[in-house]
Design a protein around this motif. Structure first.
Motif, short mmCIF file in Angstrom:
data_model
loop_
_atom_site.label_atom_id
_atom_site.label_comp_id
_atom_site.label_asym_id
_atom_site.label_seq_id
_atom_site.Cartn_x
_atom_site.Cartn_y
_atom_site.Cartn_z
N ARG A 44 0.81 -1.21 0.00
CA ARG A 44 0.00 0.00 0.00
C ARG A 44 0.85 1.27 0.00
NH1 ARG A 44 -3.49 -1.32 5.20
NH2 ARG A 44 -1.82 -2.83 5.55
N TYR A 45 0.22 2.36 -0.40
CA TYR A 45 0.73 3.73 -0.27
C TYR A 45 1.94 4.03 -1.16
CZ TYR A 45 -2.08 3.14 3.93
OH TYR A 45 -3.08 2.83 4.82
N LEU A 46 2.23 3.24 -2.15
CA LEU A 46 3.38 3.51 -3.01
C LEU A 46 3.19 4.86 -3.72
CD1 LEU A 46 3.89 -0.04 -4.57
CD2 LEU A 46 5.16 1.00 -2.67
N GLY A 47 4.21 5.69 -3.68
CA GLY A 47 4.14 7.00 -4.32
C GLY A 47 3.35 8.03 -3.55
N CYS A 48 3.02 7.75 -2.31
CA CYS A 48 2.25 8.69 -1.51
C CYS A 48 2.99 10.03 -1.40
CB CYS A 48 2.00 8.10 -0.13
SG CYS A 48 1.04 9.16 0.96
N ALA A 49 2.30 11.14 -1.77
CA ALA A 49 2.84 12.50 -1.68
C ALA A 49 4.07 12.72 -2.54
CB ALA A 49 3.14 12.86 -0.22
N MET A 50 4.28 11.89 -3.54
CA MET A 50 5.48 12.03 -4.38
C MET A 50 5.44 13.36 -5.14
SD MET A 50 7.08 9.17 -6.95
CE MET A 50 5.85 9.37 -8.23
N PRO A 51 6.56 14.11 -5.13
CA PRO A 51 6.56 15.44 -5.74
C PRO A 51 6.87 15.39 -7.24
CG PRO A 51 8.67 15.03 -4.69
CD PRO A 51 7.81 13.82 -4.41
N ALA A 52 6.74 16.54 -7.86
CA ALA A 52 7.09 16.68 -9.28
C ALA A 52 8.56 16.34 -9.49
CB ALA A 52 6.80 18.10 -9.74
N GLY A 53 8.86 15.79 -10.65
CA GLY A 53 10.23 15.45 -10.98
C GLY A 53 10.62 14.03 -10.61
N LYS A 54 9.73 13.30 -9.94
CA LYS A 54 9.99 11.92 -9.55
C LYS A 54 9.03 10.99 -10.30
CE LYS A 54 13.14 12.91 -6.46
NZ LYS A 54 14.55 12.44 -6.55
N ARG A 55 9.52 9.77 -10.60
CA ARG A 55 8.72 8.83 -11.38
C ARG A 55 8.91 7.41 -10.84
NH1 ARG A 55 6.40 7.78 -16.36
NH2 ARG A 55 6.94 5.78 -17.31
N LEU A 56 7.77 6.70 -10.69
CA LEU A 56 7.79 5.29 -10.34
C LEU A 56 7.29 4.48 -11.53
CD1 LEU A 56 6.28 5.03 -6.73
CD2 LEU A 56 8.69 4.95 -7.39
N GLU A 57 8.00 3.39 -11.85
CA GLU A 57 7.55 2.43 -12.84
C GLU A 57 7.33 1.11 -12.11
OE1 GLU A 57 10.43 2.40 -15.97
OE2 GLU A 57 10.05 4.49 -16.52
N ILE A 58 6.07 0.69 -12.01
CA ILE A 58 5.70 -0.42 -11.14
C ILE A 58 5.37 -1.65 -11.97
CG2 ILE A 58 4.05 -1.22 -9.42
CD1 ILE A 58 3.73 1.66 -8.50
N HIS A 59 6.10 -2.73 -11.70
CA HIS A 59 5.87 -4.01 -12.37
C HIS A 59 5.30 -4.97 -11.33
CE1 HIS A 59 8.19 -2.83 -15.98
NE2 HIS A 59 8.84 -2.07 -15.10
N GLY A 60 4.01 -5.22 -11.43
CA GLY A 60 3.31 -6.01 -10.43
C GLY A 60 1.98 -5.35 -10.12
N THR A 61 1.45 -5.61 -8.95
CA THR A 61 0.15 -5.07 -8.55
C THR A 61 0.29 -4.23 -7.29
OG1 THR A 61 -0.96 -7.02 -9.47
CG2 THR A 61 -2.24 -5.63 -7.97
N PRO A 62 0.27 -2.91 -7.41
CA PRO A 62 0.34 -2.06 -6.22
C PRO A 62 -0.93 -2.17 -5.40
CG PRO A 62 -0.11 -0.74 -8.16
CD PRO A 62 0.14 -2.13 -8.65
N GLY A 63 -0.80 -1.97 -4.09
CA GLY A 63 -1.94 -2.07 -3.20
C GLY A 63 -2.75 -0.79 -3.11
N ASN A 64 -3.66 -0.74 -2.16
CA ASN A 64 -4.57 0.39 -2.01
C ASN A 64 -3.82 1.70 -1.77
OD1 ASN A 64 -6.54 -1.53 -2.20
ND2 ASN A 64 -7.34 -1.26 -0.13
N ASP A 65 -4.46 2.78 -2.18
CA ASP A 65 -3.99 4.15 -1.94
C ASP A 65 -2.67 4.46 -2.61
OD1 ASP A 65 -5.90 5.69 -0.28
OD2 ASP A 65 -5.70 3.98 1.05
N MET A 66 -2.35 3.79 -3.70
CA MET A 66 -1.19 4.20 -4.48
C MET A 66 -1.38 5.65 -4.92
SD MET A 66 0.11 2.85 -8.20
CE MET A 66 -1.03 3.97 -9.04
N ALA A 67 -0.33 6.45 -4.81
CA ALA A 67 -0.33 7.85 -5.24
C ALA A 67 -1.26 8.73 -4.42
CB ALA A 67 -0.67 7.97 -6.73
#
Length: 246
Positions: A44-67
């Motif tokens: 859960r919570y992957l990328g929470c509050a992530m600011p501009a200029g940052k990038r996540l590339e997710i291979h798989g299944t992220p949990g609830n509340d991503m981003a």
């Protein structure tokens, strides 16, 4: 001395608990602007509050509340996503190469979400906009019930079929539908009408970007001229005023 950023790093999450996983992700984002996540198993919570200029590339299944609360970053998921992606998102971009679960874009205030396939229930619930912030969700497949529930602003584009109770309590924003609703299915207080040239211009931009995001998977690009869409909107700025005492 400030640590020099690297262009890209890779992190394997595996079966790590979500707290440990997010510690790894935050540490990686301090070292690099692009972080690849592999073997993601519903943390859960992957990328929470992530600011501009940052990038996540997710291979798989992220949990609830991503981003959730994301503030300008970019996330691309090469697979499906679970519930409440973009919860109270302020700015940024989410691209899902699959489908998403319930309540995507809950209380979303800005940014954009592109989903290649369908979505669960209550997507876009309580979306809102302010001044130049106009949140946008594009869903490539069918939607579950209550799409756009209590929507107060922003844009939803649905390329498939809506579920039941579409736009219940909607009082702001606009939903674009590729199929016309039967008159009896238009909720009280809302208006279904043909799109105009301004709508078509917006749709051309969004559908063109949908095509670009999923070009390798679509087989053939969607027609992006905005033709054949219908606009669902509130009949007035206070469509339910008669339901309340003065």
């Amino acid at each position: 001395m400030a640590q020099e950023l690297t262009a890209r790093v890779s992190v394997e999450l595996g079966t790590a608990h979500f707290k440990e996983a997010n510690e790894q992700v935050r540490a990686a984002l301090e070292r690099a602007d692009v972080v690849e996540l592999h073997r993601v198993y519903a943390q859960r919570y992957l990328g929470c509050a992530m600011p501009a200029g940052k990038r996540l590339e997710i291979h798989g299944t992220p949990g609830n509340d991503m981003a959730c609360y994301m503030d300008g970053g970019a996330i691309e998921v090469f697979g499906n996503a679970q519930d409440q992606i973009g919860n109270t998102m302020n700015a940024g971009s989410i691209v899902i190469h699959g489908r998403c679960g319930d309540a995507a874009g809950y209380a979303m205030r800005g940014g954009e979400i592109f989903v290649r396939d369908g979505c669960g229930w209550r997507v876009g619930i309580h979306m809102k906009q302010y001044e130049q912030k106009r949140p946008t969700i594009v869903i490539g497949g069918d939607a579950g019930s209550f799409l756009g529930e209590y929507m107060a602003g922003g844009v939803i584009v649905l390329l498939g079929r809506p579920g039941e109770y579409l736009a219940t309590g909607m009082h702001g924003g606009v939903i674009y539908l590729r199929s016309k609703l039967d008159a009896r299915d238009v909720p009280q207080g809302l208006v279904l009408e043909a799109v105009d040239e301004a709508d078509k211009e917006l749709l051309r931009d969004l559908l063109g970007r949908y095509n670009d995001a999923f070009a390798d998977e679509l087989g053939a690009p969607l027609a992006d001229d905005g033709e054949g869409f219908w606009r669902l909107r509130p009949a007035s700025s206070r469509p339910y005023a008669s339901m309340y005492a003065n």
